[in-house]
Design a protein around this motif. Structure first.
Motif, PDB file in Angstrom:
ATOM      1  N   LEU A  26       5.542  -2.291  -6.968  1.00 26.76           N
ATOM      2  CA  LEU A  26       5.827  -1.800  -5.626  1.00 26.76           C
ATOM      3  C   LEU A  26       7.285  -2.051  -5.248  1.00 26.76           C
ATOM      4  N   GLU A  27       7.776  -3.233  -5.583  1.00 24.35           N
ATOM      5  CA  GLU A  27       9.171  -3.560  -5.287  1.00 24.35           C
ATOM      6  C   GLU A  27      10.127  -2.614  -5.994  1.00 24.35           C
ATOM      7  N   ARG A  28       9.848  -2.333  -7.270  1.00 25.76           N
ATOM      8  CA  ARG A  28      10.750  -1.460  -8.025  1.00 25.76           C
ATOM      9  C   ARG A  28      10.619  -0.008  -7.553  1.00 25.76           C
ATOM     10  N   ALA A  29       9.395   0.439  -7.267  1.00 23.67           N
ATOM     11  CA  ALA A  29       9.196   1.813  -6.803  1.00 23.67           C
ATOM     12  C   ALA A  29       9.890   2.052  -5.466  1.00 23.67           C
ATOM     13  N   ALA A  30       9.959   1.011  -4.650  1.00 19.99           N
ATOM     14  CA  ALA A  30      10.597   1.145  -3.341  1.00 19.99           C
ATOM     15  C   ALA A  30      12.085   1.464  -3.451  1.00 19.99           C
ATOM     16  N   GLU A  31      12.673   1.227  -4.607  1.00 15.33           N
ATOM     17  CA  GLU A  31      14.090   1.524  -4.810  1.00 15.33           C
ATOM     18  C   GLU A  31      14.343   3.020  -4.989  1.00 15.33           C
ATOM     19  N   PHE A  32      13.280   3.792  -5.193  1.00 18.77           N
ATOM     20  CA  PHE A  32      13.415   5.234  -5.398  1.00 18.77           C
ATOM     21  C   PHE A  32      12.910   5.960  -4.152  1.00 18.77           C
ATOM     22  N   ASP A  33      13.632   6.955  -3.744  1.00 14.49           N
ATOM     23  CA  ASP A  33      13.324   7.653  -2.496  1.00 14.49           C
ATOM     24  C   ASP A  33      12.282   8.746  -2.736  1.00 14.49           C
ATOM     25  N   LEU A  34      11.078   8.314  -3.126  1.00 11.91           N
ATOM     26  CA  LEU A  34       9.991   9.247  -3.388  1.00 11.91           C
ATOM     27  C   LEU A  34       8.704   8.741  -2.731  1.00 11.91           C
ATOM     28  N   PRO A  35       7.802   9.650  -2.331  1.00 17.85           N
ATOM     29  CA  PRO A  35       6.496   9.212  -1.843  1.00 17.85           C
ATOM     30  C   PRO A  35       5.784   8.383  -2.912  1.00 17.85           C
ATOM     31  N   LEU A  36       4.985   7.419  -2.444  1.00 19.88           N
ATOM     32  CA  LEU A  36       4.334   6.479  -3.344  1.00 19.88           C
ATOM     33  C   LEU A  36       2.825   6.485  -3.122  1.00 19.88           C
ATOM     34  N   LEU A  37       2.095   6.782  -4.200  1.00 20.76           N
ATOM     35  CA  LEU A  37       0.644   6.636  -4.224  1.00 20.76           C
ATOM     36  C   LEU A  37       0.326   5.392  -5.032  1.00 20.76           C
ATOM     37  N   CYS A  38      -0.725   4.688  -4.650  1.00 20.50           N
ATOM     38  CA  CYS A  38      -0.992   3.403  -5.305  1.00 20.50           C
ATOM     39  C   CYS A  38      -2.498   3.156  -5.379  1.00 20.50           C
ATOM     40  N   ALA A  39      -2.988   2.818  -6.582  1.00 21.98           N
ATOM     41  CA  ALA A  39      -4.420   2.593  -6.768  1.00 21.98           C
ATOM     42  C   ALA A  39      -4.660   1.397  -7.672  1.00 21.98           C
ATOM     43  N   MET A  40      -5.712   0.652  -7.335  1.00 25.55           N
ATOM     44  CA  MET A  40      -6.179  -0.430  -8.192  1.00 25.55           C
ATOM     45  C   MET A  40      -7.539  -0.036  -8.758  1.00 25.55           C
ATOM     46  N   THR A  41      -7.960  -0.744  -9.801  1.00 27.43           N
ATOM     47  CA  THR A  41      -9.253  -0.468 -10.417  1.00 27.43           C
ATOM     48  C   THR A  41     -10.235  -1.576 -10.060  1.00 27.43           C
ATOM     49  N   PHE A  42     -11.393  -1.201  -9.547  1.00 34.88           N
ATOM     50  CA  PHE A  42     -12.358  -2.141  -8.994  1.00 34.88           C
ATOM     51  C   PHE A  42     -13.625  -2.217  -9.839  1.00 34.88           C
ATOM     52  N   GLY A  43     -14.223  -3.400  -9.851  1.00 36.08           N
ATOM     53  CA  GLY A  43     -15.482  -3.618 -10.544  1.00 36.08           C
ATOM     54  C   GLY A  43     -16.661  -3.345  -9.632  1.00 36.08           C
ATOM     55  N   PRO A  44     -17.889  -3.472 -10.148  1.00 35.84           N
ATOM     56  CA  PRO A  44     -19.088  -3.188  -9.344  1.00 35.84           C
ATOM     57  C   PRO A  44     -19.283  -4.132  -8.173  1.00 35.84           C
ATOM     58  N   ASP A  45     -18.563  -5.266  -8.178  1.00 37.15           N
ATOM     59  CA  ASP A  45     -18.677  -6.206  -7.062  1.00 37.15           C
ATOM     60  C   ASP A  45     -17.689  -5.901  -5.948  1.00 37.15           C
ATOM     61  N   ALA A 104      -0.418   6.782   0.264  1.00 39.13           N
ATOM     62  CA  ALA A 104      -1.859   6.532   0.211  1.00 39.13           C
ATOM     63  C   ALA A 104      -2.130   5.370  -0.730  1.00 39.13           C
ATOM     64  N   ILE A 105      -3.228   4.677  -0.485  1.00 35.01           N
ATOM     65  CA  ILE A 105      -3.731   3.656  -1.407  1.00 35.01           C
ATOM     66  C   ILE A 105      -5.205   3.934  -1.656  1.00 35.01           C
ATOM     67  N   GLY A 106      -5.751   3.310  -2.705  1.00 37.73           N
ATOM     68  CA  GLY A 106      -7.168   3.488  -2.984  1.00 37.73           C
ATOM     69  C   GLY A 106      -7.533   2.992  -4.352  1.00 37.73           C
ATOM     70  N   LEU A 107      -8.467   3.696  -4.994  1.00 41.37           N
ATOM     71  CA  LEU A 107      -8.923   3.261  -6.311  1.00 41.37           C
ATOM     72  C   LEU A 107      -8.793   4.386  -7.324  1.00 41.37           C
ATOM     73  N   ASN A 108      -8.617   3.985  -8.572  1.00 40.09           N
ATOM     74  CA  ASN A 108      -8.771   4.914  -9.695  1.00 40.09           C
ATOM     75  C   ASN A 108      -9.478   4.171 -10.802  1.00 40.09           C
ATOM     76  N   CYS A 109      -9.941   4.919 -11.778  1.00 43.48           N
ATOM     77  CA  CYS A 109     -10.675   4.348 -12.907  1.00 43.48           C
ATOM     78  C   CYS A 109     -11.941   3.685 -12.370  1.00 43.48           C
ATOM     79  N   PRO A 115      -3.450   6.120   4.731  1.00 43.70           N
ATOM     80  CA  PRO A 115      -4.159   7.221   4.068  1.00 43.70           C
ATOM     81  C   PRO A 115      -4.795   6.724   2.768  1.00 43.70           C
ATOM     82  N   LEU A 116      -5.906   7.328   2.403  1.00 44.66           N
ATOM     83  CA  LEU A 116      -6.683   6.835   1.265  1.00 44.66           C
ATOM     84  C   LEU A 116      -6.791   7.872   0.158  1.00 44.66           C
ATOM     85  N   LEU A 117      -6.895   7.350  -1.075  1.00 45.18           N
ATOM     86  CA  LEU A 117      -7.105   8.202  -2.245  1.00 45.18           C
ATOM     87  C   LEU A 117      -8.236   7.637  -3.087  1.00 45.18           C
ATOM     88  N   CYS A 118      -8.892   8.515  -3.827  1.00 42.86           N
ATOM     89  CA  CYS A 118      -9.991   8.097  -4.695  1.00 42.86           C
ATOM     90  C   CYS A 118      -9.969   8.945  -5.962  1.00 42.86           C
TER      91      CYS A 118
END
Length: 269
Positions: free
Chosen positions: A151-170, A193-198, A219-222
């Motif tokens: 996130l810190e490195r991406a913030a150095e670029f002037d572009l929109p940022l989408l971000c997702a983490m991968t979650f387990g069944p819990d 947007a933030i959300g989940l992938n995988c 905003p959310l992404l899935c």
């Protein structure tokens, strides 16, 4: 206020491996195909655009210096540039291209490791931005330290940022991060947007996305996985309960252009 859903693409890695197998092409890290078999990458990207995707991923996941350097004859900047250019050509004026950036193979253990990881991200993101990426998609992260650095490195670029983490069944990432933890970490960077992938499938994603809606106004992404043997109807049916409130939606491992076409019909794209 209800916002329209922007349709993302489906799987890149599993789809490229399936296409390679059909043609008798060996299975290798998928980023290699941008150099060795660009026709595969172009074909898949075009299929997603035709299916209705309005943001497609460049074939750049894991195409970072430490990973690419293990394979003689490849350079990370060239691989990333090729991946973005192929996606841009397929997208034309119908879709935007997201630079796909994932976690590194190791989490920095000290200051030197953090410096090296930052340099790897700077190289990958810099090459992708220079090649014309429209946005940066940080995806499949599972622990906080590398995500924070990305996130810190991406913030150095002037572009929109989408971000997702991968979650387990819990409902937690494999590093123990909850949706609320993720939202608190990401909010200072003002992502698009933030959300989940995988993760563990579209059905399990419904509960995680509900938690995101409770804990953040971002905003959310899935972009969830689907198991082998599923149908496009299975994908849309499983994901439908999570669609309310989403800004971006697509698929991850196991999903195909046919799944995205069915999803496009469902969301009216």
């Amino acid at each position: 206020m209800t916002h329209p859903i922007t349709l993302l693409d489906g799987a890149v890695g599993t789809s490229l491996w399936a296409m390679a197998a059909e043609r008798g092409i060996p299975k290798v890290p998928v980023w290699q195909y941008s150099i060795t078999h660009p026709e595969l990458v172009s074909d898949l990207a075009a299929r997603y655009v035709c299916a209705g995707s309005r943001i497609i991923l460049a074939n750049t996941f894991c195409a970072n210096g430490p990973a690419v350097s293990k394979y003689p004859g490849f350079r990370a900047d060239e691989v990333v540039s090729a991946g973005v250019r192929l996606a841009k050509a397929a997208a034309g004026d119908k879709a935007q291209v997201a630079l796909s950036v994932g976690p590194l193979e190791t989490v920095p253990a000290d200051k030197a490791g953090r410096f090296a990881a930052a340099a790897a991200y700077d190289q990958q993101m810099g090459a992708g931005v220079d090649a014309g990426a429209d946005c940066i998609f940080l995806q499949t992260f599972w622990e906080k330290e590398l995500l924070t650095l990305a996130l810190e490195r991406a913030a150095e670029f002037d572009l929109p940022l989408l971000c997702a983490m991968t979650f387990g069944p819990d409902g937690r990432t494999y590093g123990g991060c909850t949706a609320a933890d993720f939202a608190a970490l990401a909010e200072p960077y003002h992502p698009a947007a933030i959300g989940l992938n995988c993760s563990c499938g579209a059905e399990a994603a419904v509960a995680v996305m509900a938690e995101f809606r409770r804990c953040t106004g971002l905003p959310l992404l899935c972009k969830p996985n689907m198991p082998p043997g599923h149908t496009p109807e299975d994908f849309v049916s499983a994901l439908a309960p999570a669609l309310d409130g989403l800004r971006y939606v697509g698929g991850c491992c196991g999903t195909t252009p046919q799944d995205i076409a069915a999803l496009a019909e469902r969301v009216g794209k």
